[in-house]
Scaffold this motif. Sequence first.
Motif: not given
Length: 375
Positions: A114-121, A164-170, A173-183
């Motif tokens: 529900s916020e920026r993705f965590k290291e564990n994610d 929000i999308r750009e923030d999550c993408q940044r 970034k280690d994950m080769d720019n995966p798609e992020i779905f806002l829901i």
Amino acid sequence: MLTSSAEYVYVTESVKEQLKKLDNVTLHIAVTGSTGAGKSSFINAIRGLQPDDVNAAPTGATETTMTSTMYTYPTMPNVKLWDLPGTGSPKFKAKKYLKEVKLDTFDFFIIISSERFKENDIMLAKAIKEKKKLFYFLRSKIDNDIQAESQRKDFDEQKVLSQIREDCQRNLKDMDNPEIFLISSFELHKYDFQTLLDTLEKQLPAHKRDALILSLPVYSSKILEEKIKLFMEQTWSAAVASGSIAVAPVPGLSMACDAAILLAYFTKCYYAFGLDDDSIDKLSLRVNNPSLKAVRKSPLVVAIGQKKLSNKELSALTSKDAAVKFAWSMVPVVGSKKTAEMSYSTTLNLLRAGVQDLADTAKEVLKVAGLIDVY
Ligand SMILES: Nc1nc2c(ncn2[C@@H]2O[C@H](COP(=O)(O)OP(=O)(O)OP(=O)(O)O)[C@@H](O)[C@H]2O)c(=O)[nH]1
Ligand SMILES: [Mg+2]
């Protein structure tokens, strides 16, 4: 060259096959993410349930999912959603976690935050990727973000979503720019839920994709259209297949049995289109319109709801087209000569007329519910 009776047998056999395939397909979806991310709420939403419904996954600020819990869809029990334990612990070890939850069981993973993705994610996603499994990042509770931002004078929803999308993408970034779905689990029809489905449709094997589409609640006209398309395509595939595969006619084929197959098929359709009492009650509550049940005037829909259909009734109900009606009235006797003469195109017409009837009723329900403008 097939005789018409062989073709006829094939069509009903083919419908039976389609039903069997749908009932046998298994789809296991894993939902994971840190504590409070909205995992259980998402599971409820895609099962068409409110948090306080019977069988809903427990949600809320204090409820914590400590063990894996499986949830099913009432009408598609082989599609299973797994509410996995949270990944929030500071000592989180992705590989150990995946071993404990039995990674191989799942067709794909949904990682929610529900916020920026965590290291564990991120660690978890990398470990899933290593095992060549599919995973999707969902940024949840978007309605909250929109609500908070809408107070601003220069509010622009699209801009907020892009940020929000750009923030999550940044953040990923280690994950080769995966798609992020806002829901938003409270408003599935908004934001990226449909895009997530479109992506899943491309990436899942066809039969798993079909099972997923059929199991989802009718939350928008788009999903209803997809369901209608799926059923219509199935009736076509019965047609195409019967042209190329010879099937020996079954002597004394029971028309009662065939009517039962058709009824089973229409019943599947009825639930998938959300025409059952339970789905209509939920939709009525959601849109605050108690008169939706009354929209189901079609005799076929009423009869399926009452689950009492004889051959003759079925024929009278589905046949908008007089030829279809006539063909069905010709088959009162099991295995009669006339049964064998019933043409393959007639059976198909009957199938398609039934699906069309259910589809029209479902569209009308959505229209009265105010979920679509024009149909
Ligand atoms: N506004 C809003 N709130 C949400 C949404 N999804 C979840 N919530 C709220 O967030 C809180 C936590 O949601 P849960 O679904 O219980 O989260 P969880 O990830 O299952 O939590 P744990 O099981 O404790 O790890 C609840 O109060 C939900 O009502 C959403 O899409 N929008
Ligand atoms: Mg939970």
